[in-house]
Design an enzyme around this catalytic site. Structure first.
Site, short mmCIF file in Angstrom:
data_model
loop_
_atom_site.label_atom_id
_atom_site.label_comp_id
_atom_site.label_asym_id
_atom_site.label_seq_id
_atom_site.Cartn_x
_atom_site.Cartn_y
_atom_site.Cartn_z
N GLY A 12 61.52 89.67 29.30
CA GLY A 12 60.40 89.04 30.01
C GLY A 12 60.43 89.31 31.51
N ASN A 34 62.17 88.27 21.08
CA ASN A 34 61.29 88.56 19.93
C ASN A 34 59.99 89.25 20.38
OD1 ASN A 34 59.92 86.50 21.14
ND2 ASN A 34 60.05 85.06 19.42
N SER A 126 62.36 74.37 36.05
CA SER A 126 61.18 74.61 36.88
C SER A 126 60.99 73.45 37.87
CB SER A 126 59.97 74.70 35.95
OG SER A 126 58.78 74.65 36.67
N THR A 128 58.40 72.17 38.30
CA THR A 128 57.40 71.31 37.68
C THR A 128 58.01 69.96 37.28
OG1 THR A 128 55.58 71.38 36.10
CG2 THR A 128 57.67 72.12 35.27
N TYR A 151 54.23 71.69 28.48
CA TYR A 151 55.19 72.71 28.95
C TYR A 151 56.22 72.08 29.88
CZ TYR A 151 57.27 76.15 31.99
OH TYR A 151 58.20 76.86 32.72
N LYS A 155 60.59 71.39 29.66
CA LYS A 155 61.66 71.71 30.62
C LYS A 155 62.51 70.46 30.89
CE LYS A 155 60.95 75.92 30.90
NZ LYS A 155 61.93 76.86 30.39
N PHE A 180 60.98 77.67 41.81
CA PHE A 180 59.68 77.33 42.39
C PHE A 180 58.68 78.40 41.88
CE2 PHE A 180 60.13 73.41 44.75
CZ PHE A 180 61.42 73.12 44.34
N LEU A 202 48.53 82.37 40.30
CA LEU A 202 47.77 82.88 41.45
C LEU A 202 47.95 84.39 41.69
CD1 LEU A 202 46.01 82.35 43.96
CD2 LEU A 202 48.13 81.79 45.20
N ARG A 233 52.65 75.96 48.02
CA ARG A 233 53.73 76.25 47.06
C ARG A 233 54.82 77.04 47.77
NH1 ARG A 233 50.93 73.28 44.84
NH2 ARG A 233 50.02 73.33 42.75
N GLY A 298 45.42 68.55 37.39
CA GLY A 298 46.87 68.61 37.18
C GLY A 298 47.64 69.28 38.30
P1 NAD Z 1 58.15 85.59 30.10
O1 NAD Z 1 57.19 85.09 29.08
O2 NAD Z 1 57.80 86.82 30.84
O3 NAD Z 1 59.58 85.82 29.43
C1 NAD Z 1 60.04 85.04 28.35
C2 NAD Z 1 60.62 86.01 27.33
O4 NAD Z 1 61.13 85.23 26.25
C3 NAD Z 1 59.60 86.97 26.74
O5 NAD Z 1 60.15 88.27 26.72
C4 NAD Z 1 59.37 86.45 25.32
O6 NAD Z 1 59.06 87.52 24.43
C5 NAD Z 1 60.71 85.82 25.02
N1 NAD Z 1 60.71 84.72 24.05
C6 NAD Z 1 59.95 83.60 24.04
N2 NAD Z 1 60.32 82.80 23.02
C7 NAD Z 1 61.32 83.44 22.37
C8 NAD Z 1 62.15 83.12 21.26
N3 NAD Z 1 61.99 81.98 20.59
N4 NAD Z 1 63.10 84.00 20.88
C9 NAD Z 1 63.27 85.17 21.55
N5 NAD Z 1 62.55 85.51 22.61
C10 NAD Z 1 61.58 84.66 23.02
O7 NAD Z 1 58.43 84.38 31.09
P2 NAD Z 1 59.19 84.37 32.50
O8 NAD Z 1 58.17 84.17 33.56
O9 NAD Z 1 60.14 85.50 32.59
O10 NAD Z 1 59.96 82.98 32.37
C11 NAD Z 1 61.31 82.93 31.94
C12 NAD Z 1 61.76 81.49 31.91
O11 NAD Z 1 61.61 80.92 33.21
C13 NAD Z 1 60.96 80.60 30.97
O12 NAD Z 1 61.86 79.68 30.38
C14 NAD Z 1 60.01 79.89 31.88
O13 NAD Z 1 59.61 78.65 31.37
C15 NAD Z 1 60.85 79.73 33.12
N6 NAD Z 1 60.07 79.56 34.35
C16 NAD Z 1 59.14 80.51 34.68
C17 NAD Z 1 58.39 80.34 35.84
C18 NAD Z 1 57.30 81.33 36.18
O14 NAD Z 1 56.44 80.98 36.97
N7 NAD Z 1 57.32 82.55 35.66
C19 NAD Z 1 58.64 79.25 36.68
C20 NAD Z 1 59.62 78.34 36.34
C21 NAD Z 1 60.34 78.51 35.15
C1 WQD Z 2 49.64 78.33 42.50
C2 WQD Z 2 48.52 77.84 43.42
C3 WQD Z 2 46.67 76.84 42.27
C4 WQD Z 2 45.20 80.42 40.30
C5 WQD Z 2 52.77 77.01 37.62
C6 WQD Z 2 53.38 76.06 36.63
C7 WQD Z 2 54.79 75.76 37.01
C8 WQD Z 2 55.59 77.04 37.21
C9 WQD Z 2 54.91 78.00 38.10
C10 WQD Z 2 56.73 77.54 35.17
C11 WQD Z 2 47.97 76.49 42.98
C12 WQD Z 2 46.24 78.09 43.00
C13 WQD Z 2 45.95 79.56 41.06
C14 WQD Z 2 43.87 80.73 40.71
C15 WQD Z 2 44.15 79.29 42.60
N1 WQD Z 2 55.78 77.73 35.98
N2 WQD Z 2 45.45 79.01 42.20
N3 WQD Z 2 43.41 80.15 41.86
O1 WQD Z 2 50.46 75.75 39.39
O2 WQD Z 2 52.19 76.06 41.22
O3 WQD Z 2 52.82 76.41 38.90
O4 WQD Z 2 53.56 78.21 37.65
O5 WQD Z 2 57.55 76.70 35.18
O6 WQD Z 2 55.31 74.99 35.99
O7 WQD Z 2 52.60 74.89 36.62
O8 WQD Z 2 51.36 78.06 39.97
O9 WQD Z 2 50.38 80.29 40.25
O10 WQD Z 2 49.23 78.64 38.72
O11 WQD Z 2 49.18 78.25 41.17
O12 WQD Z 2 43.70 78.80 43.62
O13 WQD Z 2 43.14 81.46 40.03
O14 WQD Z 2 47.43 78.76 43.33
O15 WQD Z 2 45.70 75.84 42.34
O16 WQD Z 2 47.67 75.78 44.14
P1 WQD Z 2 51.62 76.46 39.91
P2 WQD Z 2 50.02 78.88 39.95
#
Ligand code: NAD
Ligand code: WQD
Length: 338
Positions: A12, A34, A126, A128, A151, A155, A180, A202, A233, A298
């Site tokens: 991922g 997967n 996260s 969040t 979601y 977490k 973040f 975003l 953010r 939200g």
């Molecule tokens: P992503 O979707 O790009 O990566 C997740 C990977 O996990 C993917 O490759 C997917 O195929 C795999 N996957 C999902 N469920 C699976 C399962 N049951 N078995 C095997 N593989 C599985 O997401 P990401 O952005 O790289 O996020 C990684 C982690 O970080 C996640 O737990 C996400 O919740 C957390 N996170 C992400 C963000 C963000 O903004 N990207 C922010 C905070 C936390």
């Molecule tokens: C960032 C800012 C939007 C899209 C989310 C999850 C959080 C974490 C990170 C996993 C906000 C604004 C967005 C658009 C906009 N993920 N925006 N126009 O909401 O901070 O967090 O991703 O854990 O759990 O909630 O990130 O990138 O969606 O938004 O104005 O088309 O951009 O309102 O202020 P967010 P985001």
């Protein structure tokens, strides 16, 4: 001998960047994925960037039997558990999909770790979990607020599953890294984020708009109580975030006994949506079609990290700027267009 690290979700967005940094730091990465939200070519790209091969277990990390069968002869020194679904909006429409995948995969990973006598876990959490914090910058001692989405709740629950496991006397050292807002891509533009369908986040929305895939970006809300009315953010470059995982593992591997801690991984800087848009236009010399729109339900008004604990405990801090993140995000987007 390199230490073996099992990386769930290693194909991922954050996992792939982390695998590159792990291997560069001398670890051996075993990915279980997967491909429910990633592509197989990413594995080749990781190997190309790291200059070494990775092992791949293709399958669901909730499948304990598969993992035990594949790993029974391997000493696993640590696990980084990324695998989860992460689309906030989808989680409100289909909560069971999120509870099933995110909770089952976490409990399965803990069982597999227990069976394999692996005691070191880094968990993807996260910011969040804080909701709208009462005080900014937000520290790790800020209360965990009721989640805004299923979601977010997964977490919080996964953090609780891990602490309950430790409280039950199981031998485990675990760190929940509370990310973040991860953005950007590897500077090589070989790996980056691959959003499915219309992006919620975003920066992918910005890059797709600049690329002509989306017509217009809507800025969600311009009447917040912030410097320019748009939400704030803490945007962190994904390579900085990846390096934090390496530091977290280094730290766990040096410790004895059981431990649990939650650590913010952010830059400590808050940027508004408008600042992100302006910076994107400036550093990439492109004009973005955008308009101000209604608030998104939200959304929290502002959240950014107090990142000093990560520096104190892990010796890690973010090094890359918003400018670099947005340049790398655009460079990556352009590779997707062709
Ligand atoms: P992503 O979707 O790009 O990566 C997740 C990977 O996990 C993917 O490759 C997917 O195929 C795999 N996957 C999902 N469920 C699976 C399962 N049951 N078995 C095997 N593989 C599985 O997401 P990401 O952005 O790289 O996020 C990684 C982690 O970080 C996640 O737990 C996400 O919740 C957390 N996170 C992400 C963000 C963000 O903004 N990207 C922010 C905070 C936390
Ligand atoms: C960032 C800012 C939007 C899209 C989310 C999850 C959080 C974490 C990170 C996993 C906000 C604004 C967005 C658009 C906009 N993920 N925006 N126009 O909401 O901070 O967090 O991703 O854990 O759990 O909630 O990130 O990138 O969606 O938004 O104005 O088309 O951009 O309102 O202020 P967010 P985001």
């Amino acid at each position: 001998m390199s230490k073996n690290i099992l990386v769930t979700g290693g194909a991922g967005y954050i996992g792939s960047h982390t695998c590159v940094e792990l291997i560069k730091a001398g670890y051996h990465a075993i990915i279980v994925d997967n491909f429910s939200n990633s592509e197989k070519f990413v594995i080749d790209r990781i190997e190309e960037l790291a200059g070494k091969s990775v092992e791949l277990i293709e399958g669901d990390c909730a499948d304990e039997r598969l993992l035990l069968e594949k790993l029974s002869k391997t000493k696993i020194d640590g696990v980084i558990h990324f695998a989860a679904y992460k689309a906030v909006g989808e989680s409100s429409k289909d909560p069971l999909k999120y509870y099933t995948n995110n909770l089952n995969s976490t409990s399965s990973i803990l069982k597999v770790m227990e069976e394999l006598k692996c005691e070191n876990l880094v968990f993807s959490s996260s910011c969040t979990v804080y909701g709208q914090p009462d005080q900014l910058p937000v520290t790790e001692t800020s209360p965990v607020k009721p989640a805004e989405s299923p979601y977010g709740r997964t977490k919080q629950i996964c953090e609780n599953i891990i602490t309950d496991f430790i409280d039950a006397g199981k031998k485990l050292k675990a760190l929940s890294l509370r990310y973040f807002n991860p953005i950007g891509a590897h500077p090589s533009a070989k790996i980056g984020e691959l959003p499915l369908g219309v992006p919620n986040n975003l920066v992918p929305f910005i890059t797709q708009t600049a690329a002509g895939i989306r017509e217009k970006l809507t800025v969600f809300g311009s009447d917040y109580d912030t410097k320019d009315g748009t939400c704030i953010r803490d945007y962190i470059h994904v390579v900085d975030l990846a390096k934090a995982h390496v530091k977290a593992l280094d730290y766990l591997l040096k410790k004895e006994g059981s431990l649990y801690d939650a650590i913010n991984i952010g830059t400590g800087e808050g940027s508004s949506v408008k600042e992100v848009v302006d910076t994107f236009e400036k550093v990439n010399e492109v004009k973005l079609n955008y308009q101000m729109g209604d608030r998104r339900p939200g959304d929290v008004e502002k959240v950014y990290a107090d990142a000093s604990y990560a520096e104190k405990v892990l010796g890690w801090k973010a090094e890359l700027s918003l400018e670099e993140s947005l340049k790398d995000a655009w460079r990556w987007q352009k590779t997707l267009k062709v």
